[in-house]
Design an enzyme around this catalytic site. Structure first.
Site, PDB file in Angstrom:
ATOM      1  N   GLY A 109      40.991  36.609  22.926  1.00 33.22           N
ATOM      2  CA  GLY A 109      40.842  35.272  22.375  1.00 33.22           C
ATOM      3  C   GLY A 109      41.497  35.136  21.020  1.00 33.22           C
ATOM      4  O   GLY A 109      42.371  35.927  20.635  1.00 33.22           O
ATOM      5  N   ASP A 110      41.043  34.170  20.267  1.00 31.66           N
ATOM      6  CA  ASP A 110      41.645  33.889  18.969  1.00 31.66           C
ATOM      7  C   ASP A 110      41.251  34.866  17.879  1.00 31.66           C
ATOM      8  O   ASP A 110      41.985  35.078  16.916  1.00 31.66           O
ATOM      9  CB  ASP A 110      41.233  32.490  18.504  1.00 31.66           C
ATOM     10  CG  ASP A 110      39.730  32.439  18.207  1.00 31.66           C
ATOM     11  OD1 ASP A 110      39.354  32.358  17.026  1.00 31.66           O
ATOM     12  OD2 ASP A 110      38.931  32.488  19.157  1.00 31.66           O
ATOM     13  N   THR A 143      31.656  33.970  18.343  1.00 32.86           N
ATOM     14  CA  THR A 143      32.143  34.864  17.302  1.00 32.86           C
ATOM     15  C   THR A 143      31.283  34.878  16.042  1.00 32.86           C
ATOM     16  O   THR A 143      30.509  33.965  15.814  1.00 32.86           O
ATOM     17  CB  THR A 143      33.557  34.359  16.944  1.00 32.86           C
ATOM     18  OG1 THR A 143      34.301  34.243  18.145  1.00 32.86           O
ATOM     19  CG2 THR A 143      34.277  35.258  16.002  1.00 32.86           C
ATOM     20  N   THR A 180      35.714  30.050  14.790  1.00 31.63           N
ATOM     21  CA  THR A 180      34.841  30.341  15.917  1.00 31.63           C
ATOM     22  C   THR A 180      34.935  29.181  16.903  1.00 31.63           C
ATOM     23  O   THR A 180      35.161  28.040  16.495  1.00 31.63           O
ATOM     24  CB  THR A 180      33.380  30.522  15.456  1.00 31.63           C
ATOM     25  OG1 THR A 180      32.506  30.498  16.592  1.00 31.63           O
ATOM     26  CG2 THR A 180      32.945  29.416  14.508  1.00 31.63           C
ATOM     27  N   GLY A 181      34.778  29.464  18.189  1.00 33.54           N
ATOM     28  CA  GLY A 181      34.864  28.397  19.173  1.00 33.54           C
ATOM     29  C   GLY A 181      35.669  28.806  20.378  1.00 33.54           C
ATOM     30  O   GLY A 181      35.795  29.992  20.692  1.00 33.54           O
ATOM     31  N   HIS A 182      36.252  27.834  21.058  1.00 34.75           N
ATOM     32  CA  HIS A 182      37.031  28.110  22.263  1.00 34.75           C
ATOM     33  C   HIS A 182      38.364  28.737  21.880  1.00 34.75           C
ATOM     34  O   HIS A 182      39.253  28.088  21.331  1.00 34.75           O
ATOM     35  CB  HIS A 182      37.255  26.815  23.052  1.00 34.75           C
ATOM     36  CG  HIS A 182      37.948  27.045  24.355  1.00 34.75           C
ATOM     37  ND1 HIS A 182      39.136  26.459  24.682  1.00 34.75           N
ATOM     38  CD2 HIS A 182      37.606  27.830  25.419  1.00 34.75           C
ATOM     39  CE1 HIS A 182      39.518  26.856  25.882  1.00 34.75           C
ATOM     40  NE2 HIS A 182      38.601  27.680  26.352  1.00 34.75           N
ATOM     41  N   GLY A 183      38.498  30.036  22.176  1.00 36.69           N
ATOM     42  CA  GLY A 183      39.628  30.812  21.682  1.00 36.69           C
ATOM     43  C   GLY A 183      40.985  30.288  22.073  1.00 36.69           C
ATOM     44  O   GLY A 183      41.916  30.255  21.249  1.00 36.69           O
ATOM     45  N   ARG A 204      41.473  39.865  28.667  1.00 37.70           N
ATOM     46  CA  ARG A 204      41.640  38.605  27.935  1.00 37.70           C
ATOM     47  C   ARG A 204      41.372  38.818  26.456  1.00 37.70           C
ATOM     48  O   ARG A 204      40.385  39.410  26.055  1.00 37.70           O
ATOM     49  CB  ARG A 204      40.686  37.544  28.499  1.00 37.70           C
ATOM     50  CG  ARG A 204      40.744  36.199  27.762  1.00 37.70           C
ATOM     51  CD  ARG A 204      39.631  36.065  26.735  1.00 37.70           C
ATOM     52  NE  ARG A 204      39.572  34.725  26.143  1.00 37.70           N
ATOM     53  CZ  ARG A 204      38.795  34.396  25.120  1.00 37.70           C
ATOM     54  NH1 ARG A 204      38.006  35.302  24.569  1.00 37.70           N
ATOM     55  NH2 ARG A 204      38.795  33.162  24.647  1.00 37.70           N
TER      56      ARG A 204
END
Length: 314
Positions: free
Chosen positions: A201-202, A171, A222-225, A199
């Site tokens: 994400g966050d 992101t 930012t990162g693994h949603g 899908r």
């Protein structure tokens, strides 16, 4: 109120390969300067974060807009959020197609609808009604993204197993405080390569991908949603600030909590209502840049913090 303008941007927390290190660093520095010029000339924090993120969306080095990755069907689905800390107004879009600057579309949702979030076909229909420019999918996808998607397909790799490798993008985002003391956040993404169709994400989720409140501050994550959503990371950081933590401690503690609770890695940028800010991450690298007091700070690797004077900015 006459506050010192501040802007901070990030280009995603992941294992940025050496071949993208320079372009990622240059990209966030350019975006921060663009956003700061908006603030310097009296623009609002909302205008500044939109302007900064548009620069990142137009840069194919990042997974947003023109650098977006492909889902399991080889198509592009984009997400974005923008939030105004003055009154908690928010605009969010998810699973949209063929729009080069999702952050500007998200602002249209904020300003021209009674809703907070639009998704999928309905969102694209509204974009057409608002005359939001669209582009062919091929203009948003780089050769690198295509090769990356083909690699996933060939070896049937999941988004989880490759997240913290050089095959995962992420992101972009910005936070800012203007001279009136108003804060704002903006976050935009092309998602994760080979994600399931539909899908989300966050990034477009309020309190996860971003949050802004004049009473506390603003955050872009930012990162693994999936991990970020589970702990509502952006709001978690601001909760820590409300409890008296500094922006850095608030960010570090929230990221540690996410890792310990759900084994998720990521990063974030935050600015408090007093203008203090931080950029923190638990992945291998995160490109970030911030400007306050006429000084540009930036970094890429853990513990890295370079500074340069911006006296020549007009």
């Amino acid at each position: 109120m006459n506050c010192k303008p501040v802007i901070v941007v990030h280009g995603g927390a992941w294992a940025i390969p050496d071949c993208l290190a320079e372009s990622s660093t240059d990209g966030v520095k350019s975006a921060a300067q663009q956003g700061f010029l908006v603030l310097k000339h009296g623009g609002s924090s909302l205008q500044a974060v939109e302007s900064a993120v548009r620069i990142l969306e137009d840069n194919p080095a990042f997974d947003a807009g023109h650098g977006a990755v492909l889902n399991a069907d080889g198509k592009v689905e984009l997400d974005a959020i923008i939030m105004d800390g003055r009154n908690l107004s928010v605009g969010s879009v998810s699973c949209i197609k063929n729009i080069a600057n999702p952050i500007t579309f998200a602002r249209s949702v904020l300003e021209k609808t009674p809703h907070a979030m639009l998704t999928g076909e309905g969102a694209n229909a509204f974009a057409e009604k608002m005359s939001i420019p669209t582009v062919p999918t091929k203009e948003l996808v780089t050769e690198h993204a295509i090769k990356e998607w083909e690699q996933y397909q060939k070896y049937n790799q999941s988004v989880t197993t490759l997240f913290n490798t050089e095959k995962a993008h992420d992101t972009v985002g910005a936070v800012a405080m203007d001279s009136e003391g108003n804060v704002a956040c903006a976050t935009s993404t092309g998602g994760i390569t080979n994600k399931m169709v539909g899908r989300t994400g966050d990034s477009p989720i309020i309190g996860s991908g971003g949050y802004a409140d004049n009473f506390v501050g603003a955050v872009s994550t930012t990162g693994h949603g999936e991990s970020i959503m589970k702990v509502t990371l952006a709001r978690h950081v601001l909760f820590n600030i409300e409890r008296g933590k500094s922006p850095k401690d608030a960010a570090d503690q929230a990221l540690d909590y996410m890792y310990n609770r759900v084994h998720g890695r990521g990063g974030l940028i935050v600015v408090s209502k007093t203008g203090e800010w931080s950029a923190s991450f638990t992945t291998k690298r995160m490109a970030w840049a911030g400007i306050d007091g006429g000084v540009l700070s930036y970094g890429l690797n853990p513990g890295e913090h370079f500074q340069v004077s911006l006296d020549n900015i007009r």
